[in-house]
Design a protein around this motif. Structure first.
Motif, PDB file in Angstrom:
ATOM      1  N   LEU A 124      16.879 -75.669 -44.025  1.00  0.00           N
ATOM      2  CA  LEU A 124      15.612 -76.534 -43.309  1.00  0.00           C
ATOM      3  C   LEU A 124      15.151 -77.226 -42.959  1.00  0.00           C
ATOM      4  CD1 LEU A 124      14.825 -74.339 -47.191  1.00  0.00           C
ATOM      5  CD2 LEU A 124      13.799 -73.563 -44.676  1.00  0.00           C
ATOM      6  N   TYR A 125      14.064 -77.649 -42.464  1.00  0.00           N
ATOM      7  CA  TYR A 125      13.440 -79.132 -41.856  1.00  0.00           C
ATOM      8  C   TYR A 125      12.472 -79.345 -43.464  1.00  0.00           C
ATOM      9  CZ  TYR A 125      17.020 -78.919 -38.681  1.00  0.00           C
ATOM     10  OH  TYR A 125      18.423 -78.305 -38.240  1.00  0.00           O
ATOM     11  N   GLY A 126      12.034 -79.703 -43.645  1.00  0.00           N
ATOM     12  CA  GLY A 126      10.486 -80.761 -43.809  1.00  0.00           C
ATOM     13  C   GLY A 126      10.331 -81.416 -44.989  1.00  0.00           C
ATOM     14  N   ARG A 127       9.568 -81.515 -46.222  1.00  0.00           N
ATOM     15  CA  ARG A 127       9.675 -82.429 -47.235  1.00  0.00           C
ATOM     16  C   ARG A 127       9.962 -82.610 -48.446  1.00  0.00           C
ATOM     17  NH1 ARG A 127       7.144 -83.359 -41.996  1.00  0.00           N
ATOM     18  NH2 ARG A 127       6.615 -85.913 -41.335  1.00  0.00           N
ATOM     19  N   TRP A 128      10.842 -83.611 -49.013  1.00  0.00           N
ATOM     20  CA  TRP A 128      10.695 -82.601 -51.100  1.00  0.00           C
ATOM     21  C   TRP A 128       8.645 -83.632 -51.358  1.00  0.00           C
ATOM     22  CZ3 TRP A 128      13.386 -80.274 -53.605  1.00  0.00           C
ATOM     23  CH2 TRP A 128      14.915 -80.718 -52.395  1.00  0.00           C
ATOM     24  N   THR A 129       8.015 -82.368 -51.743  1.00  0.00           N
ATOM     25  CA  THR A 129       6.693 -82.701 -52.783  1.00  0.00           C
ATOM     26  C   THR A 129       6.959 -82.347 -53.842  1.00  0.00           C
ATOM     27  OG1 THR A 129       6.098 -80.576 -52.299  1.00  0.00           O
ATOM     28  CG2 THR A 129       5.634 -81.612 -49.957  1.00  0.00           C
ATOM     29  N   SER A 130       5.711 -82.540 -54.798  1.00  0.00           N
ATOM     30  CA  SER A 130       5.604 -82.945 -55.763  1.00  0.00           C
ATOM     31  C   SER A 130       4.097 -82.177 -56.601  1.00  0.00           C
ATOM     32  CB  SER A 130       5.778 -83.884 -56.150  1.00  0.00           C
ATOM     33  OG  SER A 130       6.292 -84.099 -58.658  1.00  0.00           O
ATOM     34  N   HIS A 131       5.053 -80.988 -57.061  1.00  0.00           N
ATOM     35  CA  HIS A 131       4.065 -80.118 -57.064  1.00  0.00           C
ATOM     36  C   HIS A 131       3.313 -80.446 -58.773  1.00  0.00           C
ATOM     37  CE1 HIS A 131       1.405 -76.487 -59.022  1.00  0.00           C
ATOM     38  NE2 HIS A 131       1.021 -75.991 -57.641  1.00  0.00           N
ATOM     39  N   PRO A 132       1.624 -80.878 -59.250  1.00  0.00           N
ATOM     40  CA  PRO A 132       1.287 -81.131 -60.866  1.00  0.00           C
ATOM     41  C   PRO A 132       1.633 -79.653 -61.566  1.00  0.00           C
ATOM     42  CG  PRO A 132      -0.600 -79.987 -59.053  1.00  0.00           C
ATOM     43  CD  PRO A 132       0.300 -80.388 -58.333  1.00  0.00           C
ATOM     44  N   LYS A 133       1.992 -78.497 -61.019  1.00  0.00           N
ATOM     45  CA  LYS A 133       2.273 -78.122 -62.456  1.00  0.00           C
ATOM     46  C   LYS A 133       3.547 -76.925 -62.483  1.00  0.00           C
ATOM     47  CE  LYS A 133       1.029 -72.819 -64.170  1.00  0.00           C
ATOM     48  NZ  LYS A 133      -0.104 -72.012 -64.009  1.00  0.00           N
ATOM     49  N   PHE A 134       4.195 -76.931 -60.702  1.00  0.00           N
ATOM     50  CA  PHE A 134       5.850 -76.679 -61.021  1.00  0.00           C
ATOM     51  C   PHE A 134       6.823 -77.483 -60.114  1.00  0.00           C
ATOM     52  CE2 PHE A 134       2.646 -73.087 -59.816  1.00  0.00           C
ATOM     53  CZ  PHE A 134       3.054 -72.526 -61.195  1.00  0.00           C
ATOM     54  N   GLY A 135       6.571 -78.727 -60.194  1.00  0.00           N
ATOM     55  CA  GLY A 135       7.312 -80.236 -60.044  1.00  0.00           C
ATOM     56  C   GLY A 135       7.594 -80.343 -58.556  1.00  0.00           C
ATOM     57  N   ARG A 136       9.329 -80.614 -59.044  1.00  0.00           N
ATOM     58  CA  ARG A 136       9.590 -81.331 -57.303  1.00  0.00           C
ATOM     59  C   ARG A 136       9.939 -79.720 -56.769  1.00  0.00           C
ATOM     60  NH1 ARG A 136      14.487 -83.182 -55.291  1.00  0.00           N
ATOM     61  NH2 ARG A 136      14.172 -84.698 -53.848  1.00  0.00           N
ATOM     62  N   GLN A 137       9.658 -79.749 -55.070  1.00  0.00           N
ATOM     63  CA  GLN A 137       9.994 -78.741 -54.654  1.00  0.00           C
ATOM     64  C   GLN A 137      10.282 -79.118 -53.000  1.00  0.00           C
ATOM     65  OE1 GLN A 137       6.175 -75.924 -55.393  1.00  0.00           O
ATOM     66  NE2 GLN A 137       5.193 -77.097 -53.865  1.00  0.00           N
ATOM     67  N   PHE A 138      10.438 -78.116 -52.082  1.00  0.00           N
ATOM     68  CA  PHE A 138      11.033 -78.550 -50.625  1.00  0.00           C
ATOM     69  C   PHE A 138       9.410 -77.777 -49.621  1.00  0.00           C
ATOM     70  CE2 PHE A 138      12.647 -78.362 -46.401  1.00  0.00           C
ATOM     71  CZ  PHE A 138      13.474 -80.109 -46.601  1.00  0.00           C
ATOM     72  N   THR A 139       8.888 -78.759 -48.730  1.00  0.00           N
ATOM     73  CA  THR A 139       7.788 -77.914 -48.096  1.00  0.00           C
ATOM     74  C   THR A 139       8.225 -77.623 -47.035  1.00  0.00           C
ATOM     75  OG1 THR A 139       5.883 -78.767 -49.632  1.00  0.00           O
ATOM     76  CG2 THR A 139       5.467 -77.888 -47.461  1.00  0.00           C
ATOM     77  N   ALA A 140       9.156 -76.567 -46.454  1.00  0.00           N
ATOM     78  CA  ALA A 140       9.407 -76.738 -45.282  1.00  0.00           C
ATOM     79  C   ALA A 140       8.329 -76.388 -44.331  1.00  0.00           C
ATOM     80  CB  ALA A 140      10.259 -75.221 -45.608  1.00  0.00           C
ATOM     81  N   GLU A 141       8.625 -76.886 -43.280  1.00  0.00           N
ATOM     82  CA  GLU A 141       7.845 -76.450 -41.667  1.00  0.00           C
ATOM     83  C   GLU A 141       8.791 -75.535 -40.590  1.00  0.00           C
ATOM     84  OE1 GLU A 141       6.625 -80.310 -40.351  1.00  0.00           O
ATOM     85  OE2 GLU A 141       5.383 -80.903 -42.073  1.00  0.00           O
ATOM     86  N   SER A 142      10.150 -75.769 -41.003  1.00  0.00           N
ATOM     87  CA  SER A 142      10.737 -75.115 -40.235  1.00  0.00           C
ATOM     88  C   SER A 142      12.525 -74.105 -40.665  1.00  0.00           C
ATOM     89  CB  SER A 142      10.827 -75.318 -38.983  1.00  0.00           C
ATOM     90  OG  SER A 142      12.014 -76.784 -38.651  1.00  0.00           O
ATOM     91  N   LEU A 143      12.833 -73.232 -40.587  1.00  0.00           N
ATOM     92  CA  LEU A 143      13.881 -72.637 -40.743  1.00  0.00           C
ATOM     93  C   LEU A 143      14.766 -72.279 -40.201  1.00  0.00           C
ATOM     94  CD1 LEU A 143      13.963 -70.668 -43.679  1.00  0.00           C
ATOM     95  CD2 LEU A 143      15.081 -68.933 -41.339  1.00  0.00           C
ATOM     96  N   GLU A 144      16.478 -72.232 -40.182  1.00  0.00           N
ATOM     97  CA  GLU A 144      17.277 -71.314 -39.060  1.00  0.00           C
ATOM     98  C   GLU A 144      17.933 -70.685 -39.699  1.00  0.00           C
ATOM     99  OE1 GLU A 144      19.468 -74.504 -37.256  1.00  0.00           O
ATOM    100  OE2 GLU A 144      17.684 -75.234 -35.750  1.00  0.00           O
ATOM    101  N   SER A 145      18.529 -69.795 -39.972  1.00  0.00           N
ATOM    102  CA  SER A 145      19.213 -68.851 -40.587  1.00  0.00           C
ATOM    103  C   SER A 145      20.566 -68.369 -39.626  1.00  0.00           C
ATOM    104  CB  SER A 145      18.478 -67.841 -41.650  1.00  0.00           C
ATOM    105  OG  SER A 145      18.165 -66.754 -40.312  1.00  0.00           O
ATOM    106  N   THR A 146      21.262 -68.279 -40.361  1.00  0.00           N
ATOM    107  CA  THR A 146      22.932 -67.175 -40.283  1.00  0.00           C
ATOM    108  C   THR A 146      22.531 -65.621 -40.863  1.00  0.00           C
ATOM    109  OG1 THR A 146      24.153 -68.797 -41.912  1.00  0.00           O
ATOM    110  CG2 THR A 146      23.575 -69.552 -39.373  1.00  0.00           C
ATOM    111  N   MET A 147      22.707 -65.230 -39.802  1.00  0.00           N
ATOM    112  CA  MET A 147      23.710 -64.114 -41.075  1.00  0.00           C
ATOM    113  C   MET A 147      24.089 -64.007 -41.969  1.00  0.00           C
ATOM    114  SD  MET A 147      21.124 -61.291 -40.152  1.00  0.00           S
ATOM    115  CE  MET A 147      22.518 -60.090 -40.156  1.00  0.00           C
ATOM    116  N   PRO A 148      24.604 -63.272 -42.900  1.00  0.00           N
ATOM    117  CA  PRO A 148      25.497 -63.173 -44.253  1.00  0.00           C
ATOM    118  C   PRO A 148      27.017 -62.501 -43.047  1.00  0.00           C
ATOM    119  CG  PRO A 148      24.115 -61.882 -44.736  1.00  0.00           C
ATOM    120  CD  PRO A 148      23.635 -61.856 -43.529  1.00  0.00           C
ATOM    121  N   SER A 149      27.300 -63.699 -43.907  1.00  0.00           N
ATOM    122  CA  SER A 149      29.248 -63.145 -43.296  1.00  0.00           C
ATOM    123  C   SER A 149      30.209 -62.627 -44.699  1.00  0.00           C
ATOM    124  CB  SER A 149      29.246 -63.946 -42.680  1.00  0.00           C
ATOM    125  OG  SER A 149      30.360 -65.344 -43.213  1.00  0.00           O
ATOM    126  N   GLY A 150      31.142 -61.868 -44.322  1.00  0.00           N
ATOM    127  CA  GLY A 150      31.931 -61.332 -45.443  1.00  0.00           C
ATOM    128  C   GLY A 150      30.898 -60.270 -45.866  1.00  0.00           C
TER     129      GLY A 150
END
Length: 743
Positions: free
Chosen positions: A60-86
């Motif tokens: 994931l690509y984005g920025r760390w942010t702080s939510h007043p209720k839920f605390g620290r979270q990562f706000t993602a702007e884009s995503l790359e994924s790989t298929m599960p293996s195994g």
């Protein structure tokens, strides 16, 4: 996936992990909340992202942010994924419900049978799934199809994301073109210009040229021509002169005019565009606009030639109405009432204080006395509410009257049409100047033959925001009975707002030196002093003097959005005064604009899908262009906004916040169909195209009790002197004046 090489993304951070759980996902706008396992630590991730499922490895690509209720979270702007293996990861992935038709039990059987090759089997050899007890061949093929579709959408989002196309837009492309959308876009990027995808031509053109598509290709020129015509719908034009279209398109495409003219001629021959000629000049239309104006002209001409059955012997009832109400109708009002009763088709127009409402009420009363079922409509919610209040009869928006419906890809249709007409004997449409040609076409399609039609509007107000000049063209054609009320009644003459409005529209200067009426001019030169005075008037002076609710009863109206005292700047000033930043007021930034809980806001385009709930528990959908409300709640975690519009509370996704604007100050165009107890107008040098008489007249006539101008007297003088109305290229009056057999 967004283009990480873009300058906007140089500061983005990266994290990697495995999806543990999808906490929330909005399928309409892709907003996702998920829990990620990052080296054994749980991380909350939020953002508009391609679909993923538990068990997938993501980058994931984005920025760390702080939510007043839920605390620290990562706000993602884009995503790359790989298929599960195994086998273990694949089992977890399939057990999560990622693929329709596979639950935990079936997932276990499939993975036991195929192990590490499970996903390859599902995608490329689906019939082998039928080897497993309980899975038929049809179900096996359905599982494979759903699996491919799931990853096709993700691939489409990733492919389009590299060109800075948002997840919402990518989702719309996927819905429009399906599993082959990537190959289709690679072959012809200009498909992305299709209506409803909301991807600008400049963006698509850059994508195409980046793919080395020829600058003089037929598809590029055709898309450019379509863009110019479509863009000019926003300027009110239903068509453009051919030479103007060619010249503008050639400039846009950076080509000579000759190849553009050749492509236009070929496109007209193919029916991609329509062309018509009058006064020796050819005009070019998008086909649906051409058909709309042609249909309206033909239908109106038919209604004029074959009117509704006349109402006879109503004079005695008129006498009774006059006796009961104490009203004596003047000659023009009587003429209008007679036309509505005898001809069945009427355009009723006139300025403030000339008795339009009184005349309209008499028409409604007479029709109901004679057993006619009357329907009343207006283009906007605020206009419908206003006509309801002044007539005492329920009015609906035109869209609600026609029972708007939404289909695939957000295509609009109406349940009421020529096959299912409106159940009324008479239809009254108020504020016709605001109605564009496409909506008017839909309305006429739903009017049954023999239905009486009364069209009401002020021809001196601004034309519709959408394409067309319906009221102006109907009047100009000479094919429709028109009654223009001109006498200002004695009671209205006491109002300086009314009298100055009539002075403005006739080209006379309004009286600006009044001190004891309802119309005031506060002369001042400096921009800062003007803005400060407007802020003081809204926040303190008018509420203190007249007990006005500052947010509900006072409205600042600006000629335009831009400029030193346009709505953009004044909204910043007024927001700071009314709703300054505070730690207890959540806020979000959308396209550079900060929205804060407690803001006064306006819906700036029709959205028939927004869900709302009334205070009495009634539920419905649809918020309309021009509706003004208060931003009651911002929930960043769920990605939602709650906005109160009078007695309705609407729920928006944050991604739809671009449909909202601050409404401490709004443009005159956005105020059409509304009235406000108090109106304040900044008078400050502005763009020449906004400095004209009809715009000032429209602004003044929005005020019911108090009108205050603040600023330069010379600006008011310039606006009154400039009687040039906004030029609109339209064909309705031309088509109406032609012989009916031609239309």
């Amino acid at each position: 996936m967004a283009d990480r090489g873009n300058a906007n993304q140089t500061a983005l951070e990266e994290i990697e992990g495995t999806v543990e759980e999808i906490t929330f996902r909005n399928e309409q706008n892709s907003f996702t909340v998920m829990e990620l396992d990052v080296e054994g630590d749980p991380v909350i991730v939020v953002g508009a992202l391609p679909p993923v499922n538990a068990g997938e490895a993501v980058h994931l690509y984005g920025r760390w942010t702080s939510h007043p209720k839920f605390g620290r979270q990562f706000t993602a702007e884009s995503l790359e994924s790989t298929m599960p293996s195994g086998a273990t990861a694949i089992l977890r992935y399939l057990s999560s419900g990622a693929v329709k038709g596979i639950g935990p039990s079936t997932a276990t059987k499939i993975v036991e049978a195929f192990g590490d090759r499970t996903l390859d089997i599902i995608e490329n050899q689906p019939l082998r799934l039928a080897e497993i007890r309980g899975i038929s061949k049809n179900k096996a093929e359905q599982i494979s199809e759903d699996f491919r579709a799931h990853f096709g959408l993700r691939e489409a989002m990733t492919f389009l994301g590299q060109y800075r196309i948002t997840p919402n837009q990518a989702l719309a492309v996927w819905k429009r073109f399906g599993v082959d959308c990537i190959e289709m876009v690679k072959e012809d990027p200009y498909l992305l210009c299709a209506e409803g995808l909301n991807i600008g031509f400049e963006r698509v053109d850059a994508i195409a040229l980046g793919m080395d598509k020829a600058r003089d290709s037929s598809r590029r020129i055709s898309a450019g021509l379509t863009y110019v015509l479509s863009h000019n719908l926003n300027n009110g034009h239903t068509c453009l002169p051919r030479e103007k279209l060619i010249d503008v398109a050639a400039g846009l495409l950076e080509l000579e005019c000759d190849p553009v003219a050749e492509e236009l001629e070929a496109a007209v021959d193919d029916g991609e565009f329509m062309e018509d000629e009058w006064d020796g000049r050819p005009f070019v239309f998008l086909p649906h606009l051409y058909q709309a104006e042609l249909y309206v002209a033909g239908r109106i001409a038919t209604m004029a030639m074959c009117p509704a059955e006349p109402v006879k012997h109503y004079a005695r009832q008129m006498d009774l109405i006059e006796s009961m109400t104490g009203i004596t109708y003047d000659a023009l009002q009587t003429q209008a009432i007679d036309a509505a009763m005898s001809k069945g088709l009427l355009v009723l127009t006139g300025g403030p204080g000339t008795g339009k409402t009184t005349t309209l009420n008499a028409i409604i009363q007479l029709l109901e006395i004679y057993g006619h079922k009357v329907a009343i409509a207006a283009p906007t919610g605020r206009a419908a509410k206003r006509i309801t209040e002044i007539t005492g009869h329920e009015a609906k928006t035109i869209h609600r009257l026609l029972e708007v419906e939404w289909g695939e890809n957000d295509t609009q249709s109406f349940a009421r049409n020529d096959k299912n007409p409106l159940d009324c004997d008479a239809l009254i449409v108020d504020e016709l100047s605001m109605t564009d040609i496409l909506l008017f076409q839909s309305l006429l399609r739903a009017v049954k033959f023999g239905c009486r039609l009364v069209l009401v509007g002020d021809s001196d107000q601004l034309p519709s925001v959408g394409a067309g000049n319906v009221l102006g063209d109907l009047i100009a054609s000479g094919r429709v009975p028109v009654v223009q009320l001109t006498e200002v009644f004695r009671q209205a003459q006491k109002s300086a707002i009314v009298m100055n409005a009539h002075r403005i529209v006739s080209g006379e200067m309004p009286q600006l030196d009044l001190r004891d009426n309802d119309f005031f001019f506060l002369p001042m030169r400096e921009k800062e002093k003007i803005s400060q005075t407007i802020s003081d008037l809204c926040f303190k002076r008018l509420p203190d003097a007249y007990d006005f609710n500052p947010l509900k009863e006072i409205q600042v109206l600006c000629p335009g959005r831009k400029g030193e005292l346009g709505t953009v700047e004044l909204n910043k000033i007024l927001q700071q005064r009314f709703n300054p930043q505070h730690q207890k007021r959540p806020e979000i930034k959308v396209n550079g604009v900060t929205f804060r809980q407690g803001d006064k806001i306006m819906q700036v385009r029709n959205n028939y899908n927004v869900e709302w709930t009334k205070d009495d528990g009634t539920e419905g959908t649809g918020i309309y262009n021009g509706d003004v409300g208060m931003l009651e709640e911002i929930d960043k975690l769920r990605g939602t906004l709650k906005v109160r519009f009078d007695d309705r509370v609407a729920l928006y996704s944050i991604d739809n916040a671009d449909e909202l604007e601050h409404a401490y100050a709004i443009t005159v165009h956005k105020s059409q169909g509304s009235e406000f107890p108090a109106v304040i107008i900044p008078m400050y040098p502005m763009a020449p195209q906004l400095c004209y008489r009809n715009l000032l007249y429209t602004a003044v006539t929005r005020a019911k009790k108090i009108l205050i101008m603040v600023g330069h007297k010379q600006v008011a003088i310039q606006m009154v002197k400039n009687q040039k109305k906004t030029l609109r290229y339209s064909a309705l009056d031309v088509f109406l004046r032609r012989d009916i057999t031609e239309s």
